[in-house]
Every structure is written in structure tokens, then in C-alpha cells.
Design a protein around this motif. Structure first.
Motif, PDB file in Angstrom:
ATOM      1  N   ARG A 208     -10.484   4.782 -11.815  1.00 57.80           N
ATOM      2  CA  ARG A 208      -9.038   4.957 -11.900  1.00 57.80           C
ATOM      3  C   ARG A 208      -8.450   5.248 -10.521  1.00 57.80           C
ATOM      4  NH1 ARG A 208      -5.322   6.276 -16.001  1.00 57.80           N
ATOM      5  NH2 ARG A 208      -6.893   6.700 -17.550  1.00 57.80           N
ATOM      6  N   ALA A 209      -9.215   6.022  -9.745  1.00 64.47           N
ATOM      7  CA  ALA A 209      -8.727   6.326  -8.403  1.00 64.47           C
ATOM      8  C   ALA A 209      -8.575   5.048  -7.600  1.00 64.47           C
ATOM      9  CB  ALA A 209      -9.679   7.292  -7.712  1.00 64.47           C
ATOM     10  N   HIS A 210      -9.571   4.182  -7.705  1.00 66.87           N
ATOM     11  CA  HIS A 210      -9.481   2.918  -6.977  1.00 66.87           C
ATOM     12  C   HIS A 210      -8.271   2.120  -7.388  1.00 66.87           C
ATOM     13  CE1 HIS A 210     -13.069   2.812  -4.558  1.00 66.87           C
ATOM     14  NE2 HIS A 210     -13.797   3.206  -5.571  1.00 66.87           N
ATOM     15  N   LYS A 215      -5.796   3.003  -0.286  1.00 69.90           N
ATOM     16  CA  LYS A 215      -6.452   3.741   0.784  1.00 69.90           C
ATOM     17  C   LYS A 215      -5.542   3.879   1.994  1.00 69.90           C
ATOM     18  CE  LYS A 215     -10.902   2.468  -0.983  1.00 69.90           C
ATOM     19  NZ  LYS A 215     -10.480   1.587  -2.057  1.00 69.90           N
ATOM     20  N   ARG A 216      -4.659   2.957   2.114  1.00 66.25           N
ATOM     21  CA  ARG A 216      -3.694   3.026   3.203  1.00 66.25           C
ATOM     22  C   ARG A 216      -2.890   4.312   3.102  1.00 66.25           C
ATOM     23  NH1 ARG A 216      -0.712  -0.439   6.660  1.00 66.25           N
ATOM     24  NH2 ARG A 216       0.308   1.084   8.009  1.00 66.25           N
ATOM     25  N   ASN A 217      -2.439   4.588   1.891  1.00 68.45           N
ATOM     26  CA  ASN A 217      -1.666   5.808   1.696  1.00 68.45           C
ATOM     27  C   ASN A 217      -2.484   7.046   1.993  1.00 68.45           C
ATOM     28  OD1 ASN A 217       0.726   4.606   0.973  1.00 68.45           O
ATOM     29  ND2 ASN A 217       0.160   4.451  -1.188  1.00 68.45           N
ATOM     30  N   VAL A 218      -3.773   6.966   1.639  1.00 72.91           N
ATOM     31  CA  VAL A 218      -4.626   8.124   1.868  1.00 72.91           C
ATOM     32  C   VAL A 218      -4.749   8.406   3.350  1.00 72.91           C
ATOM     33  CG1 VAL A 218      -6.976   8.977   1.668  1.00 72.91           C
ATOM     34  CG2 VAL A 218      -5.914   7.843  -0.258  1.00 72.91           C
ATOM     35  N   ILE A 219      -4.988   7.346   4.112  1.00 74.43           N
ATOM     36  CA  ILE A 219      -5.197   7.580   5.526  1.00 74.43           C
ATOM     37  C   ILE A 219      -3.885   8.023   6.191  1.00 74.43           C
ATOM     38  CG2 ILE A 219      -4.785   5.315   6.549  1.00 74.43           C
ATOM     39  CD1 ILE A 219      -7.420   5.621   7.999  1.00 74.43           C
ATOM     40  N   ARG A 244      -9.600  -3.965   5.076  1.00 78.29           N
ATOM     41  CA  ARG A 244     -10.290  -4.824   4.121  1.00 78.29           C
ATOM     42  C   ARG A 244      -9.596  -4.787   2.776  1.00 78.29           C
ATOM     43  NH1 ARG A 244     -15.683  -3.055   2.503  1.00 78.29           N
ATOM     44  NH2 ARG A 244     -15.656  -1.927   4.466  1.00 78.29           N
ATOM     45  N   GLU A 245      -9.137  -3.613   2.399  1.00 73.71           N
ATOM     46  CA  GLU A 245      -8.451  -3.489   1.117  1.00 73.71           C
ATOM     47  C   GLU A 245      -7.152  -4.259   1.126  1.00 73.71           C
ATOM     48  OE1 GLU A 245      -7.396   0.324  -1.528  1.00 73.71           O
ATOM     49  OE2 GLU A 245      -6.033  -0.030   0.136  1.00 73.71           O
ATOM     50  N   GLN A 250     -10.218 -10.164  -2.698  1.00 71.54           N
ATOM     51  CA  GLN A 250     -11.329 -10.779  -3.415  1.00 71.54           C
ATOM     52  C   GLN A 250     -12.646 -10.086  -3.111  1.00 71.54           C
ATOM     53  OE1 GLN A 250      -9.705 -12.350  -1.006  1.00 71.54           O
ATOM     54  NE2 GLN A 250      -8.315 -13.842  -1.943  1.00 71.54           N
ATOM     55  N   GLU A 251     -12.686  -9.458  -1.943  1.00 67.90           N
ATOM     56  CA  GLU A 251     -13.992  -8.911  -1.557  1.00 67.90           C
ATOM     57  C   GLU A 251     -14.323  -7.608  -2.257  1.00 67.90           C
ATOM     58  OE1 GLU A 251     -12.893 -10.689   2.700  1.00 67.90           O
ATOM     59  OE2 GLU A 251     -13.591  -8.621   2.611  1.00 67.90           O
ATOM     60  N   THR A 252     -13.407  -6.622  -2.060  1.00 66.36           N
ATOM     61  CA  THR A 252     -13.711  -5.340  -2.696  1.00 66.36           C
ATOM     62  C   THR A 252     -13.393  -5.414  -4.177  1.00 66.36           C
ATOM     63  OG1 THR A 252     -11.620  -4.736  -1.691  1.00 66.36           O
ATOM     64  CG2 THR A 252     -13.608  -3.691  -0.840  1.00 66.36           C
ATOM     65  N   ASN A 253     -14.267  -4.870  -4.976  1.00 66.53           N
ATOM     66  CA  ASN A 253     -14.180  -5.135  -6.412  1.00 66.53           C
ATOM     67  C   ASN A 253     -12.984  -4.551  -7.146  1.00 66.53           C
ATOM     68  OD1 ASN A 253     -14.662  -5.983  -8.917  1.00 66.53           O
ATOM     69  ND2 ASN A 253     -16.620  -4.953  -9.200  1.00 66.53           N
ATOM     70  N   PRO A 254     -12.837  -3.241  -7.274  1.00 64.57           N
ATOM     71  CA  PRO A 254     -11.715  -2.752  -8.085  1.00 64.57           C
ATOM     72  C   PRO A 254     -10.478  -2.779  -7.257  1.00 64.57           C
ATOM     73  CG  PRO A 254     -13.214  -0.955  -7.529  1.00 64.57           C
ATOM     74  CD  PRO A 254     -13.570  -2.138  -6.675  1.00 64.57           C
ATOM     75  N   GLU A 255      -9.675  -3.783  -7.449  1.00 61.27           N
ATOM     76  CA  GLU A 255      -8.582  -4.017  -6.511  1.00 61.27           C
ATOM     77  C   GLU A 255      -7.252  -4.298  -7.186  1.00 61.27           C
ATOM     78  OE1 GLU A 255      -9.117  -2.552  -3.624  1.00 61.27           O
ATOM     79  OE2 GLU A 255      -7.222  -3.558  -3.873  1.00 61.27           O
TER      80      GLU A 255
END
Lengths: 262, 324
Positions: A208-210, A215-219, A244-245, A250-255
Motif C-alpha cells: 500500500r505504501a508503494h 518516493k519523490r515526495n518522500v525525498i 527510476r520511479e 514498467q521497470e519497478t513493479n508496484p507502480e
């Protein structure tokens, strides 16, 4: 289905109704298809069910939907579910996301939320979100996996002690909150590393977190906390993950597929 | 950084080649003293390396120092002829290699290694600062922080309907099983309840009592204002239970002194209505008695007094009940 002898009036009535339903069921078995009105009706019920379950944030199981909402029509689950998903998307802009663990579903808000949307949630809810964010941030910045030791120390620094029996003034039973609630809600994923002795835990982002957090917001948040106009690119390895996100869904799975918003 | 690594690798390669040459060149022999010297040199180098490593801390050794040591070893290696010394050299090189690795790692991540504790400290500061910017509060504002970060989540908001989301019926098996067994009992219970409800209810009672009082007055007048025979008044030849009820209602009349029971000349009880309750309660003295009337007695009274009709007709509602 065994029926008791009709002693009381309403039982009699009930058995009549059930007989009627049974006929339809055998009919539909012959047809092996749900009429579109029935499908819409059930899809509506499934939507209600999903929306209500979402208030607890615990993933919905397919088995439950079949048993409670669909009852005899469990075979039509996929068709009904598909229609329910369309309904939710059109009306609320909620996506139904199937989790990796088979046949579990959660709802994700396709549009973002704004500040005012959360005025309804209680103070405790928002405080929990704060703690969750702190944890998820630390996990991400430590390279997406955090070991038990560092996590413990980190939490201690935030005056959140998972070991004591004392009740935290804001969060109450923190150990239960983190190890049970957040895990059940799929915000945090905890695995046991059996190699060490005694086995230690490893903390990762849950599915769910993913889905919910970018991640942009996190950083960006990390930089904001550090202050001094820190630039996110400073964190090279984490920044790579962020890019990458953003660029390669297509690369990272839960997207969340940003580029394919319909 | 990369340059130094490459150089170390290069040296290692050279070393391997050198060892091969040692094997081939068996003819050249050195004296024992020389061997010892070589070994000592290596040991010295290794000790130095160890010392320096211990003293250097996390960052590892400074690369120039490393480079010098490797260079030293290089010089000695030229003399090395036997595998024994070559082994020592290899060991030393390995130590240098790991020190170099430490050095490289720490140097690379100097700027942006994430230290959770450090971040935690910053986060606490962030959460405890007042709006004016002073670090006044001593408890972190988790709620405020949570409110700030909540927009980052793509959360769906669930609904919580008051009565539940889906229609569901109370599970049937429980009441069904119970009722199958208790049917007979319930039937019995139901009827007496209903009966009692109609008769014992307060209003009904007072109604009945006043009705009986009226009847008593009427009879009294009809008999020329003479006391009415108690038995004739109360007894209902058709029903024992109704008789009991009449007695019950009459007792209220007596209690409130709307009627009086006395003995007539024959010693039989007679009952007279009073105008109004002239003296509500005769200060403390209450004239009470207990009347018992068994069914047998009831029948014998009916026979003795030849009571054919009851003076008190049963009330209308009772009549209908009886019929059903």
C-alpha cells in the motif's frame, strides 16, 4: 439446503422465496451468465463493500466478497468485480488494486488528496500518519530495507519506544500499532531474517505504501526536514531510485502509472 | 579513487607474474639471512599497516600511506625467491586491499550517507518548534506533522454507514432450534398472559370495582335498602373462577369502605353499600377477615341458597374471551 418443517409463519414465507431463487440459480446455471442489471446491482453492492472496508484500510479478500455479497453468484466474481472497478473509477476516481498476495484488494485514490480532505479524520489518525511517514521515510532513505537495530534506535530517538509496556501518550500501544496495524494495512512489510540468531526483523515498504506514496515526495520531505534548502539530488543513490520511479513505470513493479491516466 | 584501484590491481598482476618467475628461476639461491630479512620486512610492513588501520577509524587509511606501503612491499618483492615469502607478500597485499576498500567507501558516501539517528533528531526539531520558531514545546506535534504529510498519500476515504453496508439477516438457526422445542410452552404462556393482562391491569381493576359497586347499590335499592345477602351477591353459579374474581373486587369495596359486611339475624353475612366513604380509615383499626372459599363450598353454597343467576354479570370483555 435442508429446510426445517414450516412451523412458524415466516419460515414458510422464507422457503418460498428460496425456492424462487433456486429456480433462478438453476436457470442462470444453464445460461451461465448474469443479466446485466443483476451484474450492475451486484457491482454496486461490491462497491459499497469495498468503500466500507476501506475505512479500516485492511485489504479486502475475494473470498469475503463472494461469500457476503455475491452469495450464490460467486462464479461471476470477475465480471462483477470488473464492473465495480469501473464504477469506482468513474464516480470516485478510486482504483481497485489487486495485491500480490492473491485475491486481496485495496482502493487507491487516483487523484491526489489536498489538505482539506482530511479534516474529517480524527486527530489520532493524522498522528498515526505522521509516525508512519517517519518510519517509511527512514526505510526508504536507508536503501529501502532497514534492519531491526537501526529501526529501534531511530524510533527511540523519536521518543517512541516499542519495548516498554508503557502506553505512549499519543499512540497508545506502539508495538501493536507498528507490528500489527501498519502491517495488516499493508503499509509496512516486516520479514524475519532467519540467518541471524535470534532472528531479527527487516522492515520494508508495504504494497500500500508503494501505491499511495511517491518516493519523490518522500525525498522532498527529507530535504525539508533537514532544512537549509537541501537539494534532493544530494542523496545520490536514493535519487536514482526516485528517477527510476518517475521515468520508468514498467521497470519497478508496484507502480502508479502516471503516464497512463485514463 | 579509481586510479589507485587500478594501480593496485596492476601491482597484483605484476606480482603474479613475478611469482611465476620465482618458480622458474630455481637456480638463484639466497642465503638464509636474506630470507629472514625479507620475512622481517614483510612482517614490519604488516604491523605498520595494522597500526595505521587501527588508528585511522572509519574512513580507513589515507591512500598515500597505503600507496607507500605497497610500494615498500614492491621493493622487497623483487628479492623474493621462495613461495613462503611470496605468501607473506600476498597476505600483506590483501590487507592493503581491504584498507583501500574501506577508504574508498567512506570517501564516496561522505556527503550523503543517511544516518537515521541524525534524521530523527532533525525530525524532532521539526515537530517541536513553535510557530514563532522557538523550540519551546517539549512534546512533538505528531498531529501537526501528520496533517502536513497526509496530502502525500493517495488515500481512498472509506465510508462508515451507521447500519452496516450490506443487508444481512439475523442468522436463523438459533431461534429456529429454540422454538421447535419450546412451542408448547410458549402457547401456554401466551394465553395466561393475555388473560391476566386484561383483568389484572389497573384500569380494568378499578373499572370492575366500580361496576360491582353500582350493581351492589342497584340491588340494595331494589331490595328496599336492605342489606344484600353476601353470598347471593358474590357467587357466580356458572363459574368458580368468576366467583373468585367477584370476591377480589368486592374486597376493594370493603377496604375502602364503600361497602360493609355485617351479620344479619340469621348469622349470615350481608353486605351494604355506603354512601360515600364517610370515615376514610378508622384510625388504625381495620376490620379485616379472610374468606376462604373452596370449590366444594362454592357448590354447596349454590345449592343451599339456590343461587341460579349471578348478581354480578361477567364483564363484556370476559364474555367474549370465554366464547373464543
Amino acid at each position: 439446503m435442508p429446510r426445517l418443517p414450516p412451523k412458524i409463519n415466516y419460515t414458510q414465507h422464507e422457503s418460498d422465496e428460496n425456492d424462487e431463487e433456486e429456480e433462478t440459480q438453476s436457470q442462470s446455471q444453464r445460461k451461465s451468465q448474469l443479466s446485466s442489471e443483476a451484474r450492475t446491482k451486484y457491482a454496486g453492492l461490491v462497491c459499497n463493500y469495498l468503500l466500507t472496508a476501506e475505512s479500516k484500510k485492511i485489504p479486502v479478500r475475494r473470498a469475503d466478497i463472494r461469500k457476503i455479497v455475491l452469495k450464490e453468484h460467486g462464479r461471476h466474481f470477475s465480471a462483477v468485480m470488473a464492473e465495480a472497478a469501473v464504477m469506482l473509477k468513474k464516480v470516485y476516481a478510486y482504483r481497485v488494486v489487486a495485491l500480490k498476495k492473491k485475491n486481496n484488494f485495496i482502493l487507491i485514490n487516483n487523484l491526489g488528496t489536498s489538505y482539506s480532505d482530511n479534516d474529517n479524520s480524527s486527530n489520532n489518525e493524522t498522528a498515526k500518519m505522521g509516525l508512519l511517514t517517519a518510519i517509511l521515510t527512514a526505510i526508504f532513505m536507508t536503501g529501502e530495507v532497514m534492519q531491526e537495530g537501526p529501526m529501534r534506535e531511530y524510533l527511540k530517538k523519536l521518543s517512541v519506544d516499542v519495548d516498554t509496556k508503557e502506553v505512549h501518550p499519543v499512540f497508545g500501544n506502539v508495538s501493536k500499532l507498528i507490528y500489527q496495524e501498519f502491517v495488516k494495512q499493508k503499509y509496512i512489510d516486516i520479514t524475519q531474517d532467519t540467518a541471524t540468531d535470534p532472528p531479527t526483523r527487516e522492515y520494508r515498504w508495504g504494497e500500500r505504501a508503494h501505491q499511495e506514496l511517491s518516493k519523490r515526495n518522500v525525498i522532498d520531505l527529507v530535504c525539508k526536514v533537514y532544512g537549509n534548502n537541501m537539494r534532493p539530488e544530494v542523496w545520490t543513490s536514493q535519487w536514482k531510485i526516485v528517477l527510476r520511479e518517475e521515468n520508468g513505470p514498467q521497470e519497478t513493479n508496484p507502480e502508479p502509472s502516471r503516464s497512463h491516466n485514463s | 579513487m579509481m586510479g589507485k584501484e587500478a594501480r593496485l590491481k596492476q601491482k597484483a598482476n605484476d606480482r603474479c607474474q613475478g611469482q611465476n618467475e620465482v618458480h622458474q628461476d630455481d637456480a638463484v639461491k639466497l642465503s638464509d639471512k636474506d630470507y629472514k630479512h625479507i620475512r622481517e620486512t614483510y612482517r614490519d610492513l604488516m604491523d605498520t599497516a595494522q597500526e595505521k588501520a587501527d588508528g585511522a577509524g572509519e574512513a580507513g587509511l589515507d591512500t598515500t600511506i597505503l600507496y607507500d606501503m605497497v610500494h615498500e612491499a614492491d621493493k622487497v618483492f623483487i628479492e623474493v625467491k621462495r613461495p613462503r615469502e611470496a605468501a607473506m607478500d600476498a597476505q600483506f597485499l590483501k590487507t592493503c586491499g581491504s584498507l583501500a576498500k574501506l577508504n574508498i567507501e567512506s570517501a564516496q558516501s561522505n556527503l550523503n550517507v543517511f544516518r537515521p539517528k541524525e534524521y530523527a533528531q532533525k525530525l524532532m526539531n521539526f515537530m517541536t518548534h513553535d510557530d514563532e520558531g522557538d523550540h519551546n514545546t517539549d512534546h512533538p506535534h505528531w498531529q501537526r506533522f501528520g496533517k502536513d504529510v497526509s496530502p502525500l498519500y493517495k488515500r481512498a476515504i472509506g465510508i462508515e454507514p451507521l447500519y452496516g453496508a450490506i443487508e444481512w439477516q439475523r442468522p436463523k438457526p438459533a431461534p429456529r432450534v429454540k422454538k421447535a422445542g419450546k412451542d408448547s410452552e410458549t402457547i401456554q404462556q401466551v394465553e395466561p398472559k393475555e388473560m391476566m393482562a386484561s383483568v389484572v391491569g389497573e384500569e380494568r381493576q378499578t373499572e370492575e370495582v366500580s361496576r360491582i359497586f353500582k350493581i351492589l347499590k342497584t340491588r340494595h335499592r331494589e331490595c328496599g335498602n336492605r342489606p344484600v345477602c353476601f353470598f347471593s351477591f358474590v357467587i357466580n353459579p356458572n363459574s368458580y373462577s368468576l366467583t373468585t374474581e367477584n370476591l377480589f373486587h368486592t374486597s376493594f369495596l370493603l377496604r375502602d369502605q364503600y361497602a360493609v359486611i355485617t351479620e344479619d339475624e340469621n348469622g349470615l353475612p350481608v353486605i351494604t353499600p355506603r354512601q360515600t366513604n364517610m370515615t376514610a380509615r378508622v384510625g388504625g383499626i381495620s376490620h379485616q377477615c379472610i374468606i376462604s372459599l373452596s370449590k366444594k363450598e362454592w357448590r354447596s353454597i349454590i345449592e343451599t341458597f339456590r343461587i341460579e343467576n349471578s348478581m354480578i354479570p361477567p364483564s363484556s370483555c370476559r364474555v367474549s374471551k370465554r366464547k373464543s
